[in-house]
Scaffold this motif. Structure first.
Motif, short mmCIF file in Angstrom:
data_model
loop_
_atom_site.label_atom_id
_atom_site.label_comp_id
_atom_site.label_asym_id
_atom_site.label_seq_id
_atom_site.Cartn_x
_atom_site.Cartn_y
_atom_site.Cartn_z
N UNK A 1 0.83 -1.20 0.00
CA UNK A 1 0.00 0.00 0.00
C UNK A 1 0.87 1.25 0.00
N UNK A 2 1.98 1.19 0.75
CA UNK A 2 2.88 2.33 0.78
C UNK A 2 3.52 2.54 -0.59
N UNK A 3 3.87 1.45 -1.29
CA UNK A 3 4.45 1.58 -2.63
C UNK A 3 3.43 2.16 -3.60
N UNK A 4 2.19 1.70 -3.48
CA UNK A 4 1.13 2.27 -4.33
C UNK A 4 0.95 3.75 -4.04
N UNK A 5 1.01 4.11 -2.75
CA UNK A 5 0.90 5.52 -2.38
C UNK A 5 2.03 6.33 -3.01
N UNK A 6 3.24 5.80 -2.92
CA UNK A 6 4.38 6.52 -3.49
C UNK A 6 4.18 6.74 -4.99
N UNK A 7 3.71 5.67 -5.67
CA UNK A 7 3.55 5.78 -7.12
C UNK A 7 2.37 6.68 -7.49
N UNK A 8 1.33 6.70 -6.66
CA UNK A 8 0.17 7.51 -7.00
C UNK A 8 -0.07 8.63 -6.01
N UNK A 9 1.02 9.07 -5.38
CA UNK A 9 0.87 10.04 -4.29
C UNK A 9 0.24 11.35 -4.77
N UNK A 10 0.71 11.85 -5.90
CA UNK A 10 0.20 13.15 -6.38
C UNK A 10 -1.31 13.10 -6.59
N UNK A 11 -1.80 11.99 -7.17
CA UNK A 11 -3.25 11.88 -7.42
C UNK A 11 -4.02 11.75 -6.11
N UNK A 12 -3.46 11.01 -5.14
CA UNK A 12 -4.13 10.88 -3.84
C UNK A 12 -4.26 12.24 -3.18
N UNK A 13 -3.19 13.03 -3.24
CA UNK A 13 -3.22 14.36 -2.63
C UNK A 13 -4.25 15.24 -3.34
N UNK A 14 -4.28 15.15 -4.68
CA UNK A 14 -5.28 15.94 -5.41
C UNK A 14 -6.70 15.51 -5.03
N UNK A 15 -6.87 14.21 -4.80
CA UNK A 15 -8.18 13.73 -4.39
C UNK A 15 -8.60 14.29 -3.05
N UNK A 16 -7.67 14.30 -2.10
CA UNK A 16 -7.97 14.87 -0.79
C UNK A 16 -8.27 16.36 -0.92
N UNK A 17 -7.51 17.04 -1.76
CA UNK A 17 -7.73 18.48 -1.95
C UNK A 17 -9.11 18.74 -2.53
N UNK A 18 -9.54 17.91 -3.49
CA UNK A 18 -10.89 18.07 -4.07
C UNK A 18 -11.96 17.85 -3.01
#
Length: 410
Positions: A237-254
């Protein structure tokens, strides 16, 4: 007193007995070879155990050594009888008597070391114990059955534990590979690895210590397997987060943008309701968006400085959950406050419906009924509206219209 003199066997008895002994010799030899080829026996022979397993290993080796010693003496005695029977010439009384002694008498002499301790004396070297072929087979049978029980029990325990251990080591490799893909270190994985090394040493060194009552206790192994599986999922899960971190952050921001919009709408609705409705309004909830925005900013700062992605995965999971909860709470607050306006509008609609009914009943000129209508209407169309008093006034008007309707029907 000596043993009673036995009459010599007949020729047919000798031949039948020799045939039986040859078959018995082959079956015993095959059984001993199969025992030594058994997986449990091989595991035991190739191990350097300690504790209870070492004691079992020592007992098994001692029994197997005694088995081969007895079997070798047994084979020699049978071979001697075969040699006597195969001599040329007439099978007379002397040879039959010799064969009878070999086949049914105490023709096997055990080495002195094989004499049980309880049969030894203090001041003399014991002579070897003498056994008949039948007694030797009975003793070999007892030794074999004891050995098979011990080896079989150990094989069941060892196989179960080693099989489970192989599964856990595979889970460990998967978690280690996930960590290698992620990079860095993981103290929890190190702790689990140390625990596995300790249990593995016990499984390989003294498996019987993990089998009280002969039943393998796999609770520690199962706990480690679960721990490695959890660690692997966490690291992946941490590796997935690293690879998709920017999109996760954008999702939280939205989501935070939607929280802010919902909180702003809640303020607007509350202001509108406060102006239009008299009486208590549900208290305003503290706005969550500023604190959530701070958490997102802190997470982003940490990401730019490197650090532990597993901890960051946990933090962004928590932040996503908190943002979703804040959005739900803000929207619920809007609905709760807006419900007061909807209640007022519902009362207005019911008042209009009863006014139409009153007109149909010819009550438009009835001063009492009209007075009740005007009172309710004034309350409902006055800002701020007192919902409690308006509800009471509407109820009085409804009862008056209903009473006239009942009188008209009567």
């Amino acid at each position: 007193m000596g043993e009673p003199t036995r009459l010599p066997m007949s020729r047919d008895e000798v031949d039948r007995t020799l045939a039986h002994l040859r078959d018995e010799r082959e079956r015993i030899g095959s059984s001993l070879l199969e025992l030594e080829a058994n997986q449990g026996y091989q595991l035991l022979e190739g191990a350097t155990p300690h504790g209870e397993t070492r004691r079992v290993q020592s007992d098994v080796r001692s029994r197997v050594e005694s088995l081969w010693t007895l079997f070798d003496l047994y084979r020699r005695a049978v071979a001697e009888a075969e040699e006597v029977r195969a001599r040329p010439g007439r099978l007379g009384h002397w040879r039959l008597a010799e064969l009878t002694r070999l086949l049914s008498g105490p023709s096997i002499e055990l080495p002195a070391a094989e004499v049980p301790l309880e049969r030894r004396a203090l001041l003399h070297v014991p002579s070897g114990e003498r056994l008949t072929l039948r007694a030797a087979v009975a003793r070999m049978t007892a030794l074999y059955e004891e050995t098979v029980r011990a080896v079989g029990g150990l094989e069941r325990v060892w196989s179960a534990l080693l099989s489970r251990l192989a599964e856990i080591e595979a889970a460990r490799r998967a978690a280690t590979e996930a960590l290698a893909a992620l990079g860095g270190t993981d103290p929890e994985l190190d702790r689990l690895g140390a625990g596995l090394d300790a249990v593995a040493a016990e499984v390989r060194g003294d498996p019987l210590a993990l089998a009280p009552g002969g039943r393998p206790d796999t609770s520690r192994l199962d706990e480690l397997r679960g721990g490695f599986a959890d660690a692997r999922r966490r690291l992946e899960a941490a590796a997935l987060l690293r690879d998709g971190y920017a999109e996760r952050v954008r999702g939280v921001a939205r989501t935070l943008d939607r929280v802010r919009e919902a909180e702003a709408e809640a303020r607007r609705v509350r202001d509108s309701v406060t102006a239009r409705i008299a009486g208590p309004v549900p208290p305003a909830r503290p706005e969550a968006s500023p604190a959530l925005a701070d958490r997102l900013a802190a997470l982003d700062r940490d990401a730019r400085s490197g650090g532990d992605w597993t901890e960051r995965a946990r933090r962004i999971d928590d932040l996503e959950h908190a943002a979703d909860e804040a959005l739900r709470a803000a929207r619920d607050a809007v609905e709760v406050v807006r419900g007061l306006l909807e209640r007022r509008d519902e009362l207005r609609g019911r008042l209009d419906a009863y006014r139409v009914k009153a007109a149909r009943l010819g009550l438009s000129e009835d001063e009492a009924t009209t007075g009740l209508y005007e009172k309710a209407r004034a309350l409902l169309w006055t800002s701020p509206c007192d919902l409690r008093e308006a509800t009471v006034a509407l109820s009085e008007y409804q009862r008056a219209v209903a009473a006239r309707e009942k009188g008209a029907d009567g």
